[in-house]
Design an enzyme around this catalytic site. Structure first.
Site, PDB file in Angstrom:
ATOM      1  N   SER A  85       0.828  -1.203   0.000  1.00 40.40           N
ATOM      2  CA  SER A  85       0.000   0.000   0.000  1.00 40.40           C
ATOM      3  C   SER A  85       0.864   1.254   0.000  1.00 40.40           C
ATOM      4  CB  SER A  85      -0.963  -0.040   1.188  1.00 40.40           C
ATOM      5  OG  SER A  85      -1.879   1.029   1.151  1.00 40.40           O
ATOM      6  N   HIS A 195      -8.023   0.516  -1.139  1.00 45.40           N
ATOM      7  CA  HIS A 195      -7.859  -0.529  -2.143  1.00 45.40           C
ATOM      8  C   HIS A 195      -9.171  -1.136  -2.630  1.00 45.40           C
ATOM      9  CE1 HIS A 195      -3.794   0.136  -1.112  1.00 45.40           C
ATOM     10  NE2 HIS A 195      -3.970  -0.302   0.117  1.00 45.40           N
TER      11      HIS A 195
END
Length: 315
Positions: A85, A195
């Protein structure tokens, strides 16, 4: 091959920047970040500050780059970099694909866009003990109801799946997953639905900004988040960073890509050791170390000994 791993949001803990190695390279990194962002980066790791995704994401990138530079000061350069991430931004800096200053500016905008889109009421949950296919099967009946819909955000390990959605939907899904046999279903310390498609507009805005940011071909291997493979073209790395908030992070595939490329030593940047634990369980033949698990600078000597077979005191 030696690879550096950079954790994402959820790994943070109060005071983690103050637990970084006491070294001039680390201090210089914190000073540079403070100057670039016109704020005191040293204040971003308080318990109060860490309630904001903006503080968390910036601080994680600072920690990752500080550790990479601490190793460089000892003459140790990683052959590959991979981040989960927001950790991908530190990986891009470490690989030479992006300047630290540009990474900081992008990360601040990234976090601001995410918080602006979902200031409250959303987050992530970790589901342990179920496969991706099992989690998808639990999600499918909920797909047409916005009040209960969740999305697969991360595939961290074969049986460690992270889902994103509203707090209400996550709480309900955690119960559903536990009933289906999950060993654990727990909310993470993340306040945005990372996400997933809920961040499409925020991702598009960041991509528009990133179009004006200078990227370079990496000097060492950069493993992307979205497709979990080595990326070499500047445009591909730009796209990977700008859009990873919208797409599932395939961390386990990224880890596997490193192992298949010949990685024998993995070192996780502070503040935690989740990525280390995943690597140790999946690939016990690979040496995986978490810098945060060592006192002070001791981990640097351990890394050097692993790479050279010689013991060198920390500098």
């Amino acid at each position: 091959m030696f690879a550096l791993l950079y954790p994402g949001q959820g790994a943070q803990s109060p005071g983690f920047l103050h637990r970084l190695p006491p070294h001039a390279a680390v201090a210089a990194t914190l000073d540079e970040a403070s100057n670039v962002l016109a704020l005191d980066v040293g204040q971003l790791d308080t318990a109060e500050a860490l309630r904001s995704s903006i503080a968390v994401q910036i601080a994680l990138v600072v920690a990752g780059v500080a550790v990479q530079r601490r190793l460089a000061a000892a003459g140790i350069e990683a052959h590959a970099h991979a981040g989960l991430s927001v950790g991908a931004y530190a990986a891009a800096v470490g690989s030479g694909a992006l300047s630290f200053a540009d990474a900081l500016r992008m990360v601040r905008m990234r976090a601001e866009l995410m918080e602006r889109a979902y200031p409250s009421g959303y987050g992530l949950s970790a589901i342990e003990g179920l496969t991706e296919a099992q989690v998808e099967a639990l999600i499918e009946p909920l797909a047409n109801s916005p009040n209960t819909q969740v999305y697969i955000a991360n595939v961290n390990a074969p049986r460690q799946i992270v889902v994103a959605g509203s707090v209400t939907a996550l709480d309900a899904f955690n119960e559903r997953a536990t009933t289906a046999g999950a060993h654990r279903a727990k909310r993470l310390m993340v306040t945005v639905p990372s996400h997933c498609e809920l961040l499409r507009e925020a991702s598009d805005a960041l991509a528009a900004y990133a179009a004006g940011v200078a990227f370079r071909s990496p000097a060492s291997v950069y493993i992307g988040n979205r497709r979990a493979r080595a990326l070499y073209r500047p445009a591909d790395i730009r796209d990977d960073l700008a859009t990873n908030m919208r797409y599932t992070v395939r961390w386990f595939d990224a880890l596997t890509a490193l192992v298949e490329r010949g990685a024998t030593l993995l070192v996780e940047a502070p503040p935690g050791q989740v990525l280390t634990d995943i690597a140790r369980e999946a690939y016990p033949e690979i040496t995986a170390l978490a810098a945060a698990s060592f006192e002070g600078d001791r981990w640097v000597a351990v890394v050097e000994r692993r790479l050279t077979g010689r013991h060198t005191p920390p500098t």
